[in-house]
Design an enzyme around this catalytic site. Structure first.
Site, PDB file in Angstrom:
ATOM      1  N   ASP A  73      45.951  39.026  17.953  1.00  0.00           N
ATOM      2  CA  ASP A  73      45.698  37.998  18.996  1.00  0.00           C
ATOM      3  C   ASP A  73      45.865  38.269  20.323  1.00  0.00           C
ATOM      4  O   ASP A  73      45.421  37.496  21.222  1.00  0.00           O
ATOM      5  CB  ASP A  73      46.899  36.894  18.767  1.00  0.00           C
ATOM      6  CG  ASP A  73      46.252  35.505  17.986  1.00  0.00           C
ATOM      7  OD1 ASP A  73      44.845  35.201  17.936  1.00  0.00           O
ATOM      8  OD2 ASP A  73      47.071  34.741  17.675  1.00  0.00           O
TER       9      ASP A  73
ATOM     10  N   LYS B 230      41.013  30.868   8.762  1.00  0.00           N
ATOM     11  CA  LYS B 230      41.013  32.444   9.151  1.00  0.00           C
ATOM     12  C   LYS B 230      41.174  33.224   7.746  1.00  0.00           C
ATOM     13  O   LYS B 230      40.488  34.340   7.664  1.00  0.00           O
ATOM     14  CB  LYS B 230      42.280  32.448  10.116  1.00  0.00           C
ATOM     15  CG  LYS B 230      41.969  31.960  11.492  1.00  0.00           C
ATOM     16  CD  LYS B 230      43.462  31.779  12.119  1.00  0.00           C
ATOM     17  CE  LYS B 230      43.327  31.056  13.423  1.00  0.00           C
ATOM     18  NZ  LYS B 230      44.657  31.068  14.116  1.00  0.00           N
TER      19      LYS B 230
ATOM     20  N   GLN C  22      50.871  32.027  13.636  1.00  0.00           N
ATOM     21  CA  GLN C  22      50.278  31.042  14.026  1.00  0.00           C
ATOM     22  C   GLN C  22      50.937  30.022  14.717  1.00  0.00           C
ATOM     23  O   GLN C  22      52.130  29.602  14.610  1.00  0.00           O
ATOM     24  CB  GLN C  22      49.892  30.019  12.717  1.00  0.00           C
ATOM     25  CG  GLN C  22      48.991  28.720  13.269  1.00  0.00           C
ATOM     26  CD  GLN C  22      47.730  28.846  13.573  1.00  0.00           C
ATOM     27  OE1 GLN C  22      46.813  29.897  13.257  1.00  0.00           O
ATOM     28  NE2 GLN C  22      47.182  28.148  14.458  1.00  0.00           N
TER      29      GLN C  22
END
Length: 283
Positions: free
Chosen positions: A121, A54, A98
């Protein structure tokens, strides 16, 4: 019949290239470089690989890399404080925590500390509510990637019969909302669904996100249907998805491979969300 392969790598590469130009234009217009803050807690090898991918992709797109790595022994209060500080930092356009967190720590309350317009997200309760109400906001990356793949292959969504296998908050539930908003007729199947094949065989589009290797076989798919495989599993034979690719590709009209299907799209959508977040914060 041999299915058309929907190449997620190729589609994602096109999105990333377009984003590079859009980010450069945003910087030139505003003087602001969008920044992605990835928060990694502990040293889980898989998570480290995901975050590194990422970060590389963000940098390549022209985003600022604002990574934070916390010790695996960090408490929920310490993680919460980090999220609050990133939320207050004007250089941070998007925040990604994460998952999973070490030690079985409950991620829900921590995710909900992320400012809604920095929730790249798309997982906060506020983001879920905005999606459910059809209001503008940041959408979960993997479901958005699935829709983008279908669009790239020109698979009709309006009026289509769609079965999603899996009802998780990460994929199944938000994907159902996105497809309903595109005027598809959506069935959400799951572990308690009776006679799964009879449900999926009537569908124009089958999306497998159940987390069960090779769950979907030739008998589950109507000839000519589009099949999107969200699953990924490491086996002695290599990486496989929730779909038995070899058998299903003989009857499907379109199919995504594993790897190289949905996975690359998730990161591409994350980058797109970061730019969108910067635009929302700017004005």
């Amino acid at each position: 019949m041999s299915a058309i392969i929907i190449d997620g790598k190729q589609v994602a590469a096109g999105i990333r290239e377009q984003l590079k130009h859009e980010v450069a234009g945003f910087v030139a217009e505003t003087g602001i470089q969008p920044g992605l803050a990835t928060v990694l807690v502990g040293g889980d090898p898989a998570s480290e690989v995901y975050v590194a991918n990422k970060r590389r992709s963000a940098t390549a797109a022209g985003l600022a890399d604002l990574h934070v790595h916390l010790d695996g022994a960090a408490s929920s209060d310490e993680i919460a404080q980090t999220i609050r500080e990133l939320g207050e930092n004007p250089a941070v356009s998007g925040i990604l925590l994460q998952l999973p967190l070490p030690g079985g720590m409950d991620s829900g309350p921590l995710i909900d500390l992320i400012e809604p317009f920095k929730d790249v997200d798309g997982l906060t309760t506020t983001s879920a509510g905005l999606l459910a109400r059809g209001k503008p906001g940041l959408r979960p990356c993997t479901p958005s990637g699935v829709v983008a793949l279908l669009d790239s292959a020109e698979v009709p969504l309006e009026g289509a019969e769609v079965t999603i296998i899996g009802r998780s908050e990460l994929v199944g539930a938000p994907l159902a909302q996105l497809l309903i908003q595109r005027n598809a007729t959506v069935t959400v199947a799951h572990s308690r669904t009776r006679d799964l094949a009879s449900v999926t065989r009537r569908s124009d589009i089958v999306i497998a996100a159940a987390g069960v290797p090779r769950l979907i076989g030739e008998a589950h798919v109507r000839p000519g249907a589009a099949v999107i495989d969200v699953g990924i599993h490491r086996t002695p034979q290599g990486l496989v998805g929730d779909v038995d690719f070899e058998s299903v590709s003989r009857v499907a009209g379109w199919i995504t491979p594993v790897p190289g299907g949905v996975g690359p799209m998730t990161i591409a959508m994350l980058l797109r969300n970061t730019l969108l977040a910067a635009r929302l914060q700017h004005g």
